[in-house]
Design a protein around this motif. Structure first.
Motif, PDB file in Angstrom:
ATOM      1  N   GLU A  96      -9.034  31.707  76.897  1.00  0.00           N
ATOM      2  CA  GLU A  96      -8.392  31.336  78.159  1.00  0.00           C
ATOM      3  C   GLU A  96      -9.158  30.249  78.900  1.00  0.00           C
ATOM      4  OE1 GLU A  96      -8.079  34.945  80.338  1.00  0.00           O
ATOM      5  OE2 GLU A  96      -6.504  35.783  79.065  1.00  0.00           O
ATOM      6  N   SER A  97     -10.013  29.523  78.178  1.00  0.00           N
ATOM      7  CA  SER A  97     -10.815  28.502  78.856  1.00  0.00           C
ATOM      8  C   SER A  97      -9.947  27.396  79.430  1.00  0.00           C
ATOM      9  CB  SER A  97     -11.860  27.927  77.885  1.00  0.00           C
ATOM     10  OG  SER A  97     -11.223  27.398  76.739  1.00  0.00           O
ATOM     11  N   ALA A  98      -8.937  26.953  78.661  1.00  0.00           N
ATOM     12  CA  ALA A  98      -8.046  25.906  79.180  1.00  0.00           C
ATOM     13  C   ALA A  98      -7.291  26.419  80.392  1.00  0.00           C
ATOM     14  CB  ALA A  98      -7.078  25.457  78.094  1.00  0.00           C
ATOM     15  N   LEU A  99      -6.892  27.702  80.324  1.00  0.00           N
ATOM     16  CA  LEU A  99      -6.157  28.285  81.445  1.00  0.00           C
ATOM     17  C   LEU A  99      -7.015  28.251  82.701  1.00  0.00           C
ATOM     18  CD1 LEU A  99      -3.395  29.793  81.789  1.00  0.00           C
ATOM     19  CD2 LEU A  99      -4.729  31.899  81.709  1.00  0.00           C
ATOM     20  N   GLU A 114       0.407  26.074  79.605  1.00  0.00           N
ATOM     21  CA  GLU A 114      -0.617  26.773  78.835  1.00  0.00           C
ATOM     22  C   GLU A 114      -0.298  28.259  78.718  1.00  0.00           C
ATOM     23  OE1 GLU A 114      -4.231  27.455  76.727  1.00  0.00           O
ATOM     24  OE2 GLU A 114      -2.789  25.832  76.980  1.00  0.00           O
ATOM     25  N   ILE A 115       0.216  28.844  79.775  1.00  0.00           N
ATOM     26  CA  ILE A 115       0.622  30.251  79.725  1.00  0.00           C
ATOM     27  C   ILE A 115       1.718  30.447  78.684  1.00  0.00           C
ATOM     28  CG2 ILE A 115       1.762  32.102  81.015  1.00  0.00           C
ATOM     29  CD1 ILE A 115       0.282  31.125  83.500  1.00  0.00           C
ATOM     30  N   ALA A 116       2.704  29.543  78.686  1.00  0.00           N
ATOM     31  CA  ALA A 116       3.789  29.640  77.705  1.00  0.00           C
ATOM     32  C   ALA A 116       3.252  29.501  76.287  1.00  0.00           C
ATOM     33  CB  ALA A 116       4.844  28.577  77.999  1.00  0.00           C
ATOM     34  N   ARG A 117       2.296  28.582  76.106  1.00  0.00           N
ATOM     35  CA  ARG A 117       1.734  28.372  74.765  1.00  0.00           C
ATOM     36  C   ARG A 117       0.994  29.618  74.279  1.00  0.00           C
ATOM     37  NH1 ARG A 117      -2.767  26.645  71.943  1.00  0.00           N
ATOM     38  NH2 ARG A 117      -4.080  26.965  73.752  1.00  0.00           N
ATOM     39  N   LEU A 118       0.187  30.204  75.160  1.00  0.00           N
ATOM     40  CA  LEU A 118      -0.571  31.387  74.767  1.00  0.00           C
ATOM     41  C   LEU A 118       0.341  32.578  74.497  1.00  0.00           C
ATOM     42  CD1 LEU A 118      -3.616  31.098  77.199  1.00  0.00           C
ATOM     43  CD2 LEU A 118      -3.553  30.584  74.747  1.00  0.00           C
ATOM     44  N   LYS A 119       1.415  32.680  75.248  1.00  0.00           N
ATOM     45  CA  LYS A 119       2.351  33.776  75.004  1.00  0.00           C
ATOM     46  C   LYS A 119       3.045  33.607  73.664  1.00  0.00           C
ATOM     47  CE  LYS A 119       4.924  35.534  78.160  1.00  0.00           C
ATOM     48  NZ  LYS A 119       5.937  35.701  79.234  1.00  0.00           N
ATOM     49  N   VAL A 145     -16.258  18.784  79.538  1.00  0.00           N
ATOM     50  CA  VAL A 145     -15.512  18.435  78.321  1.00  0.00           C
ATOM     51  C   VAL A 145     -14.014  18.601  78.560  1.00  0.00           C
ATOM     52  CG1 VAL A 145     -15.128  19.021  75.902  1.00  0.00           C
ATOM     53  CG2 VAL A 145     -17.442  19.066  76.840  1.00  0.00           C
ATOM     54  N   TRP A 146     -13.635  19.695  79.236  1.00  0.00           N
ATOM     55  CA  TRP A 146     -12.211  19.876  79.537  1.00  0.00           C
ATOM     56  C   TRP A 146     -11.697  18.751  80.424  1.00  0.00           C
ATOM     57  CZ3 TRP A 146      -8.886  22.523  77.040  1.00  0.00           C
ATOM     58  CH2 TRP A 146      -9.205  23.713  76.386  1.00  0.00           C
ATOM     59  N   ALA A 147     -12.510  18.269  81.328  1.00  0.00           N
ATOM     60  CA  ALA A 147     -12.086  17.166  82.194  1.00  0.00           C
ATOM     61  C   ALA A 147     -11.826  15.908  81.378  1.00  0.00           C
ATOM     62  CB  ALA A 147     -13.142  16.906  83.254  1.00  0.00           C
ATOM     63  N   PRO A 173     -18.320  25.456  70.425  1.00  0.00           N
ATOM     64  CA  PRO A 173     -17.210  25.128  71.337  1.00  0.00           C
ATOM     65  C   PRO A 173     -16.051  26.087  71.132  1.00  0.00           C
ATOM     66  CG  PRO A 173     -17.290  23.558  69.544  1.00  0.00           C
ATOM     67  CD  PRO A 173     -18.521  24.409  69.405  1.00  0.00           C
ATOM     68  N   PRO A 174     -15.286  26.348  72.163  1.00  0.00           N
ATOM     69  CA  PRO A 174     -14.120  27.234  72.032  1.00  0.00           C
ATOM     70  C   PRO A 174     -13.140  26.689  70.979  1.00  0.00           C
ATOM     71  CG  PRO A 174     -14.574  26.778  74.339  1.00  0.00           C
ATOM     72  CD  PRO A 174     -15.434  25.856  73.548  1.00  0.00           C
ATOM     73  N   PRO A 175     -12.661  27.542  70.077  1.00  0.00           N
ATOM     74  CA  PRO A 175     -11.700  27.075  69.064  1.00  0.00           C
ATOM     75  C   PRO A 175     -10.466  26.427  69.678  1.00  0.00           C
ATOM     76  CG  PRO A 175     -12.518  29.255  68.532  1.00  0.00           C
ATOM     77  CD  PRO A 175     -13.005  28.962  69.912  1.00  0.00           C
ATOM     78  N   ASP A 176     -10.026  26.956  70.824  1.00  0.00           N
ATOM     79  CA  ASP A 176      -8.837  26.386  71.459  1.00  0.00           C
ATOM     80  C   ASP A 176      -9.077  24.937  71.882  1.00  0.00           C
ATOM     81  OD1 ASP A 176      -6.130  26.694  72.514  1.00  0.00           O
ATOM     82  OD2 ASP A 176      -7.084  26.488  74.468  1.00  0.00           O
TER      83      ASP A 176
END
Length: 731
Positions: A96-99, A114-119, A145-147, A173-176
């Motif tokens: 949930e790092s991107a979230l 992102e919520i829709a993608r994770l669901k 990095v996310w920025a 790093p997070p796989p996502d």
């Protein structure tokens, strides 16, 4: 998770055909496509039942799409490998790092995506009750990095990850994040390849990244569909568009999908996709703009090709659009369609509507063509004049309007300023046919010097233009230019019999030309006729005799054969055949040949036929300017009283004109007096009488005549009054 991703991969295989040929195995493994939404599939991705999941080999290099071989389906789907669930049935760990990053940035749109993608990836995952209240990630380096990722700086993000791995060997790093970077980079490469029309590359990248082929990436789906269409795989393109219209809900994206499909696919496939249209509560379909454009396309095709018929539904739809939206473009479509299909009244209505919204070269040209068709030549010239030089088509149409205006019978009294602008347009175009028509128009007004100049101009542009040479020969003959006529005959010997025949039947001095409105060039004459022009419109080769009624000019026209393009000596014809041919030649403006045919017809013993033949021969000689021959021909057979009056008045008018042209003003007045005993004096002949008086210094008589004629509104008479005043001031 692998099972779910396997479902995504299956869609990619079905759509892109990479690794395993979808069509080769569809009948055995994949159930038929059902375009109806099931209500259980999220709109942003395609999920198939686990039994239909097919693992495909991703070999490098990949075989060509058309020759890819189908791999046999495993007996049972591979065991899913979920990320870190334990054997006790715990839920997989969701990254949930991107979230958290999007929540921190306040980017609600990306947060929802992102919520829709994770669901979609984790059907059992439950998003936080308040996504914006998700705890902030305290890993500042990861946030950086996310920025970079969010700013589209993927290379910098990669460098930051590599640098941290170097600085912190134990950090992973997070796989996502890594997956998102890979997908973003693939998207960028696919878009660049699409912009460069590298369609095979588009298909290859899309096949390698199934996660791009979802409703959240509609632009990518469009580009892949376009790649299929441009590489002659319309069925695959249709499948991509159908996936969007079956599973995706965004209204604008659905409309754009339909528009793209109509643009790239055959009409049958496009209609199949339009059937997936959704309707609102009021029954209004979402693809209305697409259907509008299709109707416009059908009407436009019919406007370009008369053999193409638009459907009644298409015509009705475009008419409704033109009325409701008031676009000039829709009115133009309807104008051209109706014009090409012979509906002049409807075409005029729509062209006028288009000009009322926005005057343009196209609208004016269309209206001008309609006006020419219904013989409103003066308005046609006026409408198109401002646009005459817009392009070659408008120029040709303008010259056609001018030709018809000046060639109409009886001759139109065109204002001098209009004559001047038409002359300038014809000269600028250096149009041979226009110059030739100038000559005939000038002859009709007995401006023989002017006519000769126009015919000579036409021949200077095209020495092989026989009608211009013929007009010049007649003009030389009437001007008494024997040397010029002889030279013309020498040049055209063996090429034109009618040029060689000019002047051969003269039994006396020629007296003028064809009688029409009078504007004679003399020391005190009204302004000369100046112009006529034509390019595409039917052209009158020589003006007809206006003094004789049309009904009497060609007896039996309705039953006469009309073909006389060939060369036949009249002696080989029967009397009736020669009579018919004579009238046909008159309509073709070949009066000297017509006179020979009528001479043969005079050999008949049928009194009525002889009367017609003598009448026709007299008209033929009048048209050729051979007045004395016309008088002789009229006496060869008894005529009806009405014909006698018409012929005598015409002959006397010609003699008056000829005498005036040659400066014999007393003879002109005598001929006019004789004619006045037979028929009322026309306004043009009254003006001629006034100028004859003026040139004999009988100014008061001239003034009286000009005042009487000016009372009818004659501009030439008004000019005559001015000439009287000028003449008096010089005494």
């Amino acid at each position: 998770m692998p099972a779910v991703r396997g479902a995504i991969r299956l869609f990619a295989v079905a759509l892109l055909g990479v690794g395993t040929c979808f069509h080769a195995i569809a009948d055995d493994i994949v159930p038929p496509w059902d375009p109806r939404p099931t209500g259980t599939v999220p709109p942003h991705r395609l999920r198939l039942p686990a039994a239909d999941v097919i693992e495909v080999q991703q070999e490098m290099p990949r075989p060509p799409l058309e020759t890819a071989q189908a791999q046999p389906a495993p007996a049972s789907p591979p065991a899913p490998v979920v990320s870190a669930p334990d054997q006790a049935g715990q839920r997989p760990k969701v990254d949930e790092s991107a979230l958290r990053y999007f929540a921190r940035q306040g980017d609600t749109k990306r947060l929802e995506a992102e919520i829709a993608r994770l669901k979609a990836l984790y059907p059992d995952w439950t998003p936080p009750a308040d996504p914006l209240a998700v705890p902030v990630n305290v890993d500042e380096k990861l946030e950086a990095v996310w920025a970079l990722y969010a700013a589209g700086k993927y290379a910098e993000a990669r460098r930051a990850i590599a640098q941290r791995r170097t600085d912190e060997p134990g950090w992973t790093p997070p796989p996502d994040l890594l997956e998102r970077l890979a997908v973003a980079e693939a998207r960028e490469q696919l878009v660049n390849a699409s912009n460069l029309h590298q369609y095979d590359t588009v298909i290859r990248i899309g096949s390698g990244h199934p996660s791009l082929l979802t409703c959240s990436e509609v632009d990518v789906l469009w580009r892949v569909a376009e790649a299929f269409a441009e590489t002659q795989r319309a069925n695959r393109a249709r499948d991509a568009y159908r996936y969007i219209l079956t599973n995706c809900d965004d209204t604008q994206e659905r409309l754009a999908t339909a528009q793209n499909a109509v643009r790239l696919l055959p009409s049958e496939m496009a209609d199949e996709l339009l059937a997936l249209e959704r309707f609102d509560a009021a029954g209004v379909g979402e693809f209305g703009p697409v259907r509008d454009d299709l109707a416009r396309k059908g009407v436009a095709a019919g406007g370009a090709d008369p053999a193409v018929d638009a459907s009644p539904e298409q015509l009705a739809r475009v008419e409704k659009l033109a009325t409701a939206e008031g676009k000039a473009s829709d009115s133009l479509l309807l104008g051209w369609y109706n014009l090409r299909h012979g509906q002049s009244e409807a075409a005029e209505k729509w062209f006028r509507a288009a000009r009322g919204i926005e005057d343009s070269a196209e609208a004016s040209q269309g209206l001008s063509l309609v006006l020419v068709a219904r013989k409103a030549f003066e308005e046609a010239e006026s409408v198109l004049y401002p646009w005459r030089d817009a392009n070659d088509e408008t120029r040709s149409s303008y010259l056609a309007a001018v030709a018809n205006l000046l060639g109409v019978e009886p001759r139109v009294d065109v204002p001098p300023e209009v004559l001047q602008r038409m002359a300038a347009a014809a000269a600028s175009a250096r149009d041979v046919a226009a110059a030739q028509q100038f000559g005939w128009y000038a002859r009709a007004f007995n401006q023989f010097d002017t006519a000769g100049k126009w015919f000579s101009t036409a021949l200077s542009w095209n020495p092989d233009d026989e009608p211009s040479a013929y007009g010049l020969a007649l003009t030389y003959h009437q001007l008494g230019n024997a040397t010029g006529l002889a030279e013309l005959k020498r040049i055209w010997r063996g090429r034109s019999e009618r040029i060689l025949a000019v002047g051969e039947r003269t039994r006396g001095q020629p007296a003028g030309g064809t009688p029409t409105s009078v504007a004679v060039e003399t020391p005190a004459a009204p302004p000369s006729a100046q112009s006529v022009a034509v390019e595409t419109a039917p052209v009158l080769a020589a003006p007809r005799n206006n003094a004789v009624s049309e009904s009497a000019a060609a007896p039996g026209t309705a039953s006469r054969p009309r073909g006389c393009a060939d060369t036949i000596h009249p002696s080989t014809l029967s009397a009736q055949g020669a009579l018919d041919r004579g009238w046909c030649l008159m309509e073709a403006n070949r009066p000297l040949e017509a006179a020979e045919a009528f001479e043969r017809a005079l050999a008949t013993t049928d009194g009525h036929a002889r009367s017609d033949a003598a009448y026709g021969q007299s008209l033929a000689y009048l048209r050729a300017g051979l007045v004395d021959d016309a008088a002789v021909a009229a006496a060869k057979a008894p005529q009806q009283r009405r014909r006698v009056a018409e012929l005598q008045s015409s002959i006397l008018a010609e003699r008056a004109l000829g005498a005036f042209e040659n400066g014999r003003y007393v003879e002109a007045l005598i001929a006019l007096d004789q004619r006045a005993q037979i028929a009322p004096e026309r306004i043009d002949l009254m003006v001629l009488r006034g100028y004859a008086y003026l040139n004999l210094n009988r100014r008061e008589d001239a003034r009286r005549i000009f005042e009487a004629a000016a009372g009818t509104g004659s501009r030439d008479a008004l000019k005559g009054l001015a000439a009287v005043d000028e003449n008096a001031s010089q005494r």
